[in-house]
Design a protein around this motif. Structure first.
Motif, short mmCIF file in Angstrom:
data_model
loop_
_atom_site.label_atom_id
_atom_site.label_comp_id
_atom_site.label_asym_id
_atom_site.label_seq_id
_atom_site.Cartn_x
_atom_site.Cartn_y
_atom_site.Cartn_z
N LYS A 80 0.34 -1.57 0.01
CA LYS A 80 -0.39 0.32 0.08
C LYS A 80 1.28 1.10 0.08
O LYS A 80 0.51 2.47 -1.26
N GLY A 81 2.04 1.24 1.00
CA GLY A 81 2.72 2.92 1.40
C GLY A 81 1.72 3.45 1.46
O GLY A 81 1.25 4.10 2.22
N GLY A 82 2.63 4.86 1.17
CA GLY A 82 1.77 6.40 1.55
C GLY A 82 2.28 6.89 2.90
O GLY A 82 3.87 6.21 2.87
N GLY A 83 1.80 7.66 3.48
CA GLY A 83 2.34 8.06 4.17
C GLY A 83 2.80 7.30 6.27
O GLY A 83 3.89 7.04 6.97
N ASP A 84 1.87 6.13 6.16
CA ASP A 84 1.55 5.17 7.82
C ASP A 84 0.21 4.39 6.77
O ASP A 84 -0.24 4.55 5.81
N ALA A 85 0.17 3.64 7.84
CA ALA A 85 -0.79 2.38 7.49
C ALA A 85 -2.53 4.14 7.13
O ALA A 85 -2.81 3.18 7.24
#
Length: 511
Positions: A80-85
């Motif tokens: 998924k990635g991005g900033g955090d979960a």
């Protein structure tokens, strides 16, 4: 020159000039909605309105809904990635095979139901045509049926048992819920209508690029039939693939990497694609504009480096979603051009690491310099075209049907030839023919379509989705596959707004 919007007709499609864009805001008139008589101009406006939904794939309804990303997140190709979960938490839950009725990418539901409604209006307008040339009317009607099938097939694949309607809904604006098998029947009816009788051309010339073709309808039918595992129709699908192959209308590009920049738009390999313009979308406008957000979404954060695999320095930074899993480069053979064209690798320190970072990112739709323009909102308005059907899929569909499902070869086409054609293009001097068997065809599809939203659906239809069960603490992923997870839960908000005979029933496993 951007073709789907600026040179296609949609001068021919809606009577505008070659640089016109007003077709994107064309909506059905009240008389059409009421079932009144429809002139050719009114029909074209309805069809154009149905096409418009294709532009809302990445951002609409104030949500990020890229069909490519929503599909691949459940696969074993990306994280998924991005900033955090918690950054786009519904996407993390999707990637963990843990979507809930209240936390899932529900924007897809609204987008594709809007597509269904607009396609219905276009079909109704065709049925009420006055003074329209029969050939033109047949083509417009076939396009509308194709678009309806395209939009509904995504609802069917994601949710299975869904409300369905073909007429304007009356108060209380609810529709009966069909089973997934009933929806499949409706899809086949629409696609057979679009394919039969040569209402659609097999391909189009430059003046009409972006319009649906008979080949596009055949490709969608192949996806639907093969996902349903409807063996009784495999002969039909292989015959369709053979017609596309032998038509001479399509061919593999010599250079795989050339498919993905703007120069590769509507190339010889393109059967159907969505064209995006670098303008028009904005955070406060949920249902307008022409650009795509996908490139910003999947590119590394604060990038200032060169891609190590291709040696190119054309890429821009983005939000860091969808990092490619570290094992992916290892599935490619030495010299396979698809690796560098599909995966970007950036040196540590040239971008800001984010959640589930692997140093690898999806390249095909990556953010590129010069692909969006001020004063429009940059991250929402990249011009990267979305390739929906490619000739390589035609070849691999045919190979699979013959080699894996035992369909009798037709028109001199063999599974081995189809597989070899795809591999020759990407391996060149490194090409070695390998047997056209189940293992090799499955692997070739994975190599060919990384980042195009195909892998999860392939695993499900092959019965291989159990490999999605995993526990990888270093990348914060722990998930388990159960057959009911083929479908997402029906959004609770949709269940809550229905009642009586139209009360939606939740998909099994989510109660």
């Amino acid at each position: 020159m951007i073709k789907y919007i600026k040179t296609v007709a949609f001068a021919a499609l809606i009577g505008l000039t070659s640089c016109g864009e007003d077709f994107l805001t064309a909506y059905p008139t009240a008389s059409q909605e009421a079932g009144g008589e429809a002139t050719k101009g009114a029909i074209e406006a309805n069809v154009a309105s149905a096409y418009q939904i294709l532009l809302f794939d990445s951002y609409a309804d104030y949500q990020y809904n890229s069909i490519v990303l929503m599909s691949d997140l459940r696969s074993d190709d990306i994280f998924k990635g991005g900033g955090d979960a918690g950054d786009q938490a519904q996407l993390y839950r999707l990637s963990q095979l843990d979507a809930s009725p209240r936390e899932l990418p529900g924007g897809l539901w609204n987008i594709y139901y809007s597509g269904l409604s607009r396609a219905n209006n276009a079909i109704i307008a065709c049925e009420n045509a006055v003074d329209v040339n029969e050939e033109d009317l047949n083509r417009l009607s076939a396009e509308a049926h194709f678009l309806r099938a395209y939009y509904v097939h995504w609802l069917w694949k994601f949710w299975g048992n869904i409300p369905y309607f073909e007429e304007d809904l009356e108060d209380p604006y609810m529709a009966p819920q069909y089973t997934a098998d009933q929806i499949y029947t409706e899809l086949i009816e629409d696609l057979d209508y679009a394919i039969e009788g040569e209402k659609l051309p097999m391909s189009v010339d430059a003046a009409e690029e972006g319009r649906a073709t008979r080949a596009a309808a055949m490709m969608l039918k192949a996806r639907v039939v093969m996902y349903q595992q409807d063996q009784e129709r495999y002969d039909e699908v292989l015959a369709d693939m053979a017609k596309i192959i032998n038509s001479g209308a399509y061919d593999l590009m010599d250079n795989y990497a050339s498919l993905w920049p703007r120069e590769g738009e509507f190339c010889d390999e393109s059967i159907f694609e969505v064209n995006h313009l670098p303008e028009g979308k904005d955070w406060g406008a949920a249902w307008q504009g022409y650009g795509t957000n996908l490139p910003a979404f999947i590119s590394p954060n604060e990038l200032n480096g060169v891609d190590l695999l291709s040696g190119l320095d054309i890429y821009k930074g983005g939000w860091g979603f969808g990092p490619v899993r570290p094992e992916i480069p290892g599935i490619f053979e030495t010299g396979d051009e698809r690796l560098a064209a599909s995966v970007n690798q950036f040196e540590e320190g040239t971008y800001t690491k984010r959640f589930q970072d692997t140093g690898l990112f999806m390249a095909k739709y990556a953010a590129r310099e010069g692909y969006n323009e001020a004063p429009y909102t940059v991250d929402l308005n990249y011009e990267n075209n979305l390739r929906i059907f490619r000739y390589a899929e035609t070849l691999l569909n045919a190979a699979e049907l013959m080699a894996m499902h035992g369909v009798t070869p037709v028109e001199g086409i063999t599974a081995q030839w189809c597989l070899d054609e795809v591999r020759k293009r990407s391996l060149n001097d490194n090409f070695v023919s390998i047997p056209a068997n189940e293992e090799n065809i499955k692997l070739e599809r994975r190599r060919e379509f990384i980042g195009e939203g195909m892998r999860f659906w392939d695993l499900v239809r092959w019965g291989d989705a159990e490999i999605l069960t995993e526990d990888i603490p270093e990348f914060s992923t722990q998930r388990s596959w159960e057959p009911y997870k083929k479908y997402l839960p029906i959004p609770q908000s949709e269940i809550d707004r229905t009642e009586g005979d139209f009360k939606l029933q939740q998909n099994p496993g989510y109660n």
